[in-house]
Design an enzyme around this catalytic site. Structure first.
Site, PDB file in Angstrom:
ATOM      1  N   ASP A   1      66.654  10.112  16.967  1.00  0.00           N
ATOM      2  CA  ASP A   1      67.617   9.439  17.837  1.00  0.00           C
ATOM      3  C   ASP A   1      68.748  10.373  18.259  1.00  0.00           C
ATOM      4  OD1 ASP A   1      66.306   7.054  17.908  1.00  0.00           O
ATOM      5  OD2 ASP A   1      67.626   5.990  16.519  1.00  0.00           O
TER       6      ASP A   1
ATOM      7  N   ASP B   1      67.363  -0.844   3.816  1.00  0.00           N
ATOM      8  CA  ASP B   1      66.418  -0.574   2.741  1.00  0.00           C
ATOM      9  C   ASP B   1      66.497  -1.625   1.638  1.00  0.00           C
ATOM     10  OD1 ASP B   1      68.959   0.210   1.996  1.00  0.00           O
ATOM     11  OD2 ASP B   1      68.463   2.323   1.763  1.00  0.00           O
TER      12      ASP B   1
END
Length: 542
Positions: free
Chosen positions: A117, A268
């Protein structure tokens, strides 16, 4: 009575009553946090002793059959993909691509997916160059770039996973991690042979703990988390979260539990919590390690800790109802909601800043109140020492560790409040800048662009004045030497944080011990070529 002003002769009397109540509450909260930590240490000793006596470790409860010769039986191997999410990580982007492509696995059953990104042109070029290099060497590797950073890391992983429908397992590594070549052969068999297992997490180890006092304090904190907390949670069948990197997932598990979500800054933990709640198991391999880099930049460390502190509080608020309504046993629900989130992710930060750095200094100014010595000294010392023992020679730096952890309380308390109230900056997701210390390949110690920093933090400076004032008052006015020495040290650390003296290269940011890298030739021209700009009077060693 505490709730009415009419019961007190003066505002000062009311203040004393409020402070006494706060002390009782803080001592009880501190006791809960301490007992939770000491319980974990006790369980660790029990698990380690049992493993020593029987030869059976917690992971031995799961099957783990050796894979056949990959050259002769490559088609027997499952398809494995490796995802590498990154954003403007110029110093480490090429090294992680090298490490991923060097993993031992049949190339016809293997793919590397770089989720880049980056908006920095130089980083993108470095990534593209390395991808072309490995593609020419026969590795199935691709770069996926998005037009926007929607969902940040979770968004990139989600979009990348959609392109991996034919792959069975997906390993994930952040850019500063360097897995050994046998990482997949050590972890994938657990997923192959145990269909109930959703993910395998390996233990973090660190490349630069001696880079500064800041990195040493981080090492002590993370070693306790990785060596004790997560290991004990796994050994006792409790919840431990995927750490976002250095682990491998069953793709089916991710899809089944709802995929990657960006509703918090800890995607996560969110995914692994939903995995646990839905009945999947997970494995923690403490002897399989993955090296990574600790942030030596104080600015980067603050951003990381804000994210790591705010995210769990967000998740606690958003997932508590789902946890309570799940089919988990009642004990598991209570352990998750009250112990895992309530104590470890919430109460701990109130104790550090609220008790030791606020209530204790106030008590010095207030002779009418007192704090039990066991809560002030004895119990904290035991907790600190048992935390530090998980780091080699950690006891040498245990005082430093406590002072630094308390001084980070301002950042963490701000993050807790932001997470609880869902403030705008609670969704702030800033990549932790790394300087490339984990890259030990010859000729790769290339400097990066200057790391973003800040030279003055007003809250820490003001807290330092408050704590130092209480220490001075305790020494010179009421002759309380016992805890005033600690308060003096704590005030000085707050001051050092406020003026950013702990940054790598700062007054307290020098390398510890004799572990100093050997000097290498100075190649100023090479630096300028790599950065695309003149070094402006700086000389770098490569």
């Amino acid at each position: 009575m505490l709730y009415t002003f009419t019961s007190y002769e003066s505002v000062y009397d009311l203040y004393v009553a409020v402070l006494k109540t706060a002390i009782v509450a803080a001592v009880m909260l501190s006791l809960l946090v301490s007992m939770d930590r000491l319980y974990k240490v006790g369980k660790y000793m029990q698990v380690a002793a049992r493993a020593q006596l029987t030869g059976r470790k917690p992971e031995h409860a799961f099957q783990n059959n050796t894979l056949p010769d990959p050259e002769q039986y490559s088609l027997v191997y499952p398809r494995v993909a490796v995802q590498l999410p990154m954003f403007n990580e110029r110093a480490v982007c090429q090294a992680i691509i090298d490490s991923a492509c060097e993993l031992s696995w049949p190339h016809n059953r293997f793919k590397v997916q770089v989720l880049d990104d980056s908006t920095d042109r130089t980083t993108r070029d470095l990534v593209d160059d390395k991808v072309v290099e490995w593609r020419e060497r026969g590795v199935n590797i691709e770069v996926m770039r998005r037009t926007n950073r929607a969902g940040y890391k979770a968004g990139a992983l989600k979009e990348g996973l959609e392109r991996l429908a034919e792959y069975d397992y997906v390993a994930i590594f952040d850019a500063d991690f360097k897995p050994d070549t046998d990482f997949l052969t050590l972890t994938v068999p657990y997923l192959i042979d145990n269909p109930e297992v959703g993910y395998v997490q390996t233990r973090w180890v660190f490349a630069n703990p001696d880079e500064s006092y800041l990195t040493k304090a981080q090492e002590i904190s993370l070693n306790f988390h990785c060596k004790c907390e997560q290991y004990v949670q796994f050994a006792t069948g409790g919840f431990f979260n995927f750490n976002g990197t250095a682990g491998i997932w069953r793709r089916k598990t991710i899809v089944t539990v709802g995929g990657w979500k960006s509703r918090t800054t800890v995607e996560d933990m969110d995914l692994s919590l939903r995995t646990f709640v839905n009945g999947w198991k997970a494995i923690y391999l403490t002897e399989t390690t993955c090296i990574n880099e600790l942030p030596a930049s104080f600015f980067a460390y603050r951003k990381q800790q804000h994210r790591w502190t705010c995210g769990p509080v967000q998740l606690w608020r958003k997932a508590a109802v789902d946890i309570w309504g799940s089919s988990l046993p009642l004990f598991s629900k209570l352990d998750l909601i009250f112990c895992y989130f309530g104590i470890r992710k919430f109460a701990t930060h109130w104790v550090s800043l609220g008790f030791f750095c606020t209530i204790v200094p106030l008590s010095v100014f207030t002779p009418e109140v007192s704090i039990p010595l066991w809560a002030l000294v004895h119990l904290p010392v035991v907790v600190t020492v048992t935390t530090a023992v998980f780091t080699p020679k950690g006891w040498l730096h245990c005082i430093l560790y406590v002072l630094f952890e308390n001084a980070m309380g301002i950042v963490k308390m701000g993050a807790v409040v932001a997470g609880m109230l869902d403030l705008k900056h609670a969704q702030e997701w800033v990549v932790t800048t790394k300087l490339g210390s984990s890259d030990k390949r010859p000729g790769t110690q290339m400097p990066t662009v200057p790391v973003r920093t800040c030279r003055f933090y007003a809250a820490e400076v003001m807290f330092s004045f408050f704590v130092l004032a209480s220490a001075s008052y305790g020494i010179f006015s009421v002759n309380k030497w016992s805890f005033s020495i600690f308060l003096t040290l704590q005030g000085l650390v707050f001051f050092a944080f406020g003026l950013n003296m702990v940054d790598c290269g700062g007054l307290l940011g020098g390398r510890l011990g004799n572990n100093v890298p050997a000097k290498q030739p100075k190649l100023k021209a090479k630096v300028e070529d790599a950065l695309g700009t003149p070094t402006i009077g700086r000389t770098y060693t490569l």
